[in-house]
Design a protein around this motif. Sequence first.
Motif, PDB file in Angstrom:
ATOM      1  N   PHE A   1       0.810  -1.223   0.000  1.00 53.75           N
ATOM      2  CA  PHE A   1       0.000   0.000   0.000  1.00 53.75           C
ATOM      3  C   PHE A   1       0.840   1.269   0.000  1.00 53.75           C
ATOM      4  O   PHE A   1       0.334   2.341  -0.325  1.00 53.75           O
ATOM      5  CB  PHE A   1      -0.923   0.022   1.224  1.00 53.75           C
ATOM      6  CG  PHE A   1      -1.756  -1.216   1.390  1.00 53.75           C
ATOM      7  CD1 PHE A   1      -2.131  -1.986   0.294  1.00 53.75           C
ATOM      8  CD2 PHE A   1      -2.161  -1.626   2.643  1.00 53.75           C
ATOM      9  CE1 PHE A   1      -2.892  -3.128   0.442  1.00 53.75           C
ATOM     10  CE2 PHE A   1      -2.929  -2.773   2.810  1.00 53.75           C
ATOM     11  CZ  PHE A   1      -3.293  -3.526   1.706  1.00 53.75           C
TER      12      PHE A   1
ATOM     13  N   LEU B   1       0.983  -1.757  -5.277  1.00 55.90           N
ATOM     14  CA  LEU B   1      -0.334  -1.667  -5.914  1.00 55.90           C
ATOM     15  C   LEU B   1      -0.507  -0.330  -6.611  1.00 55.90           C
ATOM     16  O   LEU B   1      -1.145  -0.238  -7.661  1.00 55.90           O
ATOM     17  CB  LEU B   1      -1.446  -1.866  -4.886  1.00 55.90           C
ATOM     18  CG  LEU B   1      -1.440  -3.175  -4.101  1.00 55.90           C
ATOM     19  CD1 LEU B   1      -2.723  -3.298  -3.273  1.00 55.90           C
ATOM     20  CD2 LEU B   1      -1.286  -4.378  -5.020  1.00 55.90           C
ATOM     21  N   GLU B   2       0.074   0.700  -6.041  1.00 57.04           N
ATOM     22  CA  GLU B   2       0.004   2.034  -6.654  1.00 57.04           C
ATOM     23  C   GLU B   2       0.914   2.108  -7.867  1.00 57.04           C
ATOM     24  O   GLU B   2       0.556   2.714  -8.892  1.00 57.04           O
ATOM     25  CB  GLU B   2       0.401   3.085  -5.613  1.00 57.04           C
ATOM     26  CG  GLU B   2       0.063   4.504  -5.996  1.00 57.04           C
ATOM     27  CD  GLU B   2       0.310   5.504  -4.877  1.00 57.04           C
ATOM     28  OE1 GLU B   2       0.407   6.705  -5.171  1.00 57.04           O
ATOM     29  OE2 GLU B   2       0.411   5.073  -3.704  1.00 57.04           O
TER      30      GLU B   2
ATOM     31  N   VAL C   1      -8.852  -5.464  -0.096  1.00 56.59           N
ATOM     32  CA  VAL C   1      -8.534  -4.673  -1.290  1.00 56.59           C
ATOM     33  C   VAL C   1      -9.355  -5.164  -2.475  1.00 56.59           C
ATOM     34  O   VAL C   1      -9.909  -4.360  -3.246  1.00 56.59           O
ATOM     35  CB  VAL C   1      -7.024  -4.751  -1.607  1.00 56.59           C
ATOM     36  CG1 VAL C   1      -6.724  -4.099  -2.965  1.00 56.59           C
ATOM     37  CG2 VAL C   1      -6.211  -4.068  -0.514  1.00 56.59           C
TER      38      VAL C   1
ATOM     39  N   ARG D   1     -11.758  -2.685  -3.840  1.00 61.86           N
ATOM     40  CA  ARG D   1     -10.981  -2.132  -4.965  1.00 61.86           C
ATOM     41  C   ARG D   1     -10.339  -0.790  -4.602  1.00 61.86           C
ATOM     42  O   ARG D   1     -10.137   0.085  -5.449  1.00 61.86           O
ATOM     43  CB  ARG D   1     -11.846  -1.965  -6.230  1.00 61.86           C
ATOM     44  CG  ARG D   1     -12.520  -3.222  -6.700  1.00 61.86           C
ATOM     45  CD  ARG D   1     -11.553  -4.326  -7.038  1.00 61.86           C
ATOM     46  NE  ARG D   1     -10.654  -4.006  -8.153  1.00 61.86           N
ATOM     47  CZ  ARG D   1      -9.777  -4.863  -8.658  1.00 61.86           C
ATOM     48  NH1 ARG D   1      -9.660  -6.076  -8.135  1.00 61.86           N
ATOM     49  NH2 ARG D   1      -9.003  -4.508  -9.661  1.00 61.86           N
ATOM     50  N   THR D   2     -10.013  -0.635  -3.327  1.00 62.14           N
ATOM     51  CA  THR D   2      -9.322   0.566  -2.844  1.00 62.14           C
ATOM     52  C   THR D   2      -8.315   0.176  -1.769  1.00 62.14           C
ATOM     53  O   THR D   2      -8.375  -0.920  -1.216  1.00 62.14           O
ATOM     54  CB  THR D   2     -10.302   1.591  -2.239  1.00 62.14           C
ATOM     55  OG1 THR D   2     -10.970   0.999  -1.123  1.00 62.14           O
ATOM     56  CG2 THR D   2     -11.313   2.076  -3.259  1.00 62.14           C
ATOM     57  N   PHE D   3      -7.387   1.106  -1.480  1.00 62.87           N
ATOM     58  CA  PHE D   3      -6.433   0.909  -0.390  1.00 62.87           C
ATOM     59  C   PHE D   3      -5.940   2.285   0.065  1.00 62.87           C
ATOM     60  O   PHE D   3      -6.113   3.289  -0.636  1.00 62.87           O
ATOM     61  CB  PHE D   3      -5.250   0.042  -0.833  1.00 62.87           C
ATOM     62  CG  PHE D   3      -4.446   0.629  -1.961  1.00 62.87           C
ATOM     63  CD1 PHE D   3      -3.350   1.452  -1.733  1.00 62.87           C
ATOM     64  CD2 PHE D   3      -4.802   0.378  -3.297  1.00 62.87           C
ATOM     65  CE1 PHE D   3      -2.628   1.999  -2.773  1.00 62.87           C
ATOM     66  CE2 PHE D   3      -4.083   0.923  -4.351  1.00 62.87           C
ATOM     67  CZ  PHE D   3      -2.987   1.732  -4.093  1.00 62.87           C
TER      68      PHE D   3
ATOM     69  N   HIS E   1      -6.927   5.324  -2.336  1.00 67.23           N
ATOM     70  CA  HIS E   1      -6.442   5.118  -3.705  1.00 67.23           C
ATOM     71  C   HIS E   1      -7.216   3.971  -4.353  1.00 67.23           C
ATOM     72  O   HIS E   1      -7.441   2.938  -3.724  1.00 67.23           O
ATOM     73  CB  HIS E   1      -4.946   4.773  -3.704  1.00 67.23           C
ATOM     74  CG  HIS E   1      -4.062   5.844  -3.166  1.00 67.23           C
ATOM     75  ND1 HIS E   1      -3.496   6.826  -3.949  1.00 67.23           N
ATOM     76  CD2 HIS E   1      -3.668   6.111  -1.891  1.00 67.23           C
ATOM     77  CE1 HIS E   1      -2.770   7.636  -3.205  1.00 67.23           C
ATOM     78  NE2 HIS E   1      -2.858   7.222  -1.943  1.00 67.23           N
TER      79      HIS E   1
ATOM     80  N   PHE F   1      -7.701   0.672  -6.634  1.00 67.64           N
ATOM     81  CA  PHE F   1      -6.901  -0.441  -7.131  1.00 67.64           C
ATOM     82  C   PHE F   1      -7.453  -0.822  -8.495  1.00 67.64           C
ATOM     83  O   PHE F   1      -8.529  -1.394  -8.615  1.00 67.64           O
ATOM     84  CB  PHE F   1      -6.972  -1.627  -6.165  1.00 67.64           C
ATOM     85  CG  PHE F   1      -6.217  -2.836  -6.651  1.00 67.64           C
ATOM     86  CD1 PHE F   1      -4.873  -2.757  -7.003  1.00 67.64           C
ATOM     87  CD2 PHE F   1      -6.846  -4.072  -6.762  1.00 67.64           C
ATOM     88  CE1 PHE F   1      -4.183  -3.873  -7.460  1.00 67.64           C
ATOM     89  CE2 PHE F   1      -6.161  -5.187  -7.214  1.00 67.64           C
ATOM     90  CZ  PHE F   1      -4.829  -5.088  -7.563  1.00 67.64           C
ATOM     91  N   ARG F   2      -6.731  -0.477  -9.555  1.00 61.10           N
ATOM     92  CA  ARG F   2      -7.229  -0.637 -10.918  1.00 61.10           C
ATOM     93  C   ARG F   2      -6.556  -1.782 -11.674  1.00 61.10           C
ATOM     94  O   ARG F   2      -6.965  -2.129 -12.779  1.00 61.10           O
ATOM     95  CB  ARG F   2      -7.024   0.662 -11.702  1.00 61.10           C
ATOM     96  CG  ARG F   2      -7.714   1.893 -11.108  1.00 61.10           C
ATOM     97  CD  ARG F   2      -7.587   3.091 -12.040  1.00 61.10           C
ATOM     98  NE  ARG F   2      -6.194   3.402 -12.307  1.00 61.10           N
ATOM     99  CZ  ARG F   2      -5.455   4.247 -11.584  1.00 61.10           C
ATOM    100  NH1 ARG F   2      -5.993   4.845 -10.530  1.00 61.10           N
ATOM    101  NH2 ARG F   2      -4.200   4.481 -11.896  1.00 61.10           N
TER     102      ARG F   2
END
Length: 342
Positions: A109, A127-128, A154, A158-160, A169, A171-172
Amino acid sequence: MPSNGSGATRRMRRAASPPPPEESDRASAGRRPSLKSLFRTRSRSLEREIAMLGRALDLPTTILIQGDSGTGKDRLARALHDASNRRGRPFVRVEAANLSDDLFESELFGHERGAFTGAVSGKRGLLEVAGDGTVYLDEVSSLSLAGQAKFLRVLQERTFRRLGGVVVHPFRARLVVSSRRDLSELVREKGFRDDFFYRIDVVSVRLPRLSDRPEDILPLARQCLKESARDYGRPARRFSRDAEELLARHPWPGNVRELFHVVQKAALTADGPIVSAADLPSGELGSVESILGAAVERRWTLKELSNAYIEETLRRAGGNRSLAAKRLGVSRKFLWERAKKK
């Protein structure tokens, strides 16, 4: 608590580094490669599996790859990325075995300045870094139950958030997961969370051992020889008949990884365009153990085992029938008559 200078951090940052811009441009330009061309096989059952994966290439679904060590899980994960519509974006490999509970959130993260002792500046997590590309979570069975729970969250949301941060943020990235252990069995043994397993087992494939798809041995060896000779600047171009017979006969307990290792060494040592059996690492092929292993693995008849033993003895005798006959305890005439019948 994690520190900025940990060895695991440096290793995973290198693995996560996106390719240079020119490599990314080349990947995204031109004709899009097919998954079948990037991960070749002549096994009909595996071909069907690869075709099924091809239909999911551009979907955001998680892909689970299972199989023994050395069967090609890493190669398939990379091929899935390079054949998808994400091929010009980052491919970030995360080695789960290196993710301790202390490092987990900081590595995946990221963290903000002052999040823990030694965090003198903010850092993006893996992940970013992945952005809209692919995250390859290698050996997911190595994740602790606590780490599985965090990753599950996550995937659900679908976020973190970075460690010590408040900004959410998205998660794409597409997630590709691998495991050499049977995850369903681990679930039964309470060593793997069932909810996490169901979340990652959306589209899955199991790669068979190389001994279970012998039709792939020589095509893979030839491909590896071509690439190794090019990369090393060596003259090797093809295998001799006796070399191919030896490669085809070996049981390959180390699977594709072992095959590539043997071929790469042969490409380096061969002096001419043809790689003979003598150029193959004699300590790793043609041993009694490997011949017997192949016999058991492939259920050879006694005649097939006998022929393999005779051929290997002749090879080690340099084709000298008199010497081979002495070692085998048979007459020279026996070997001559056997050669005429072939």
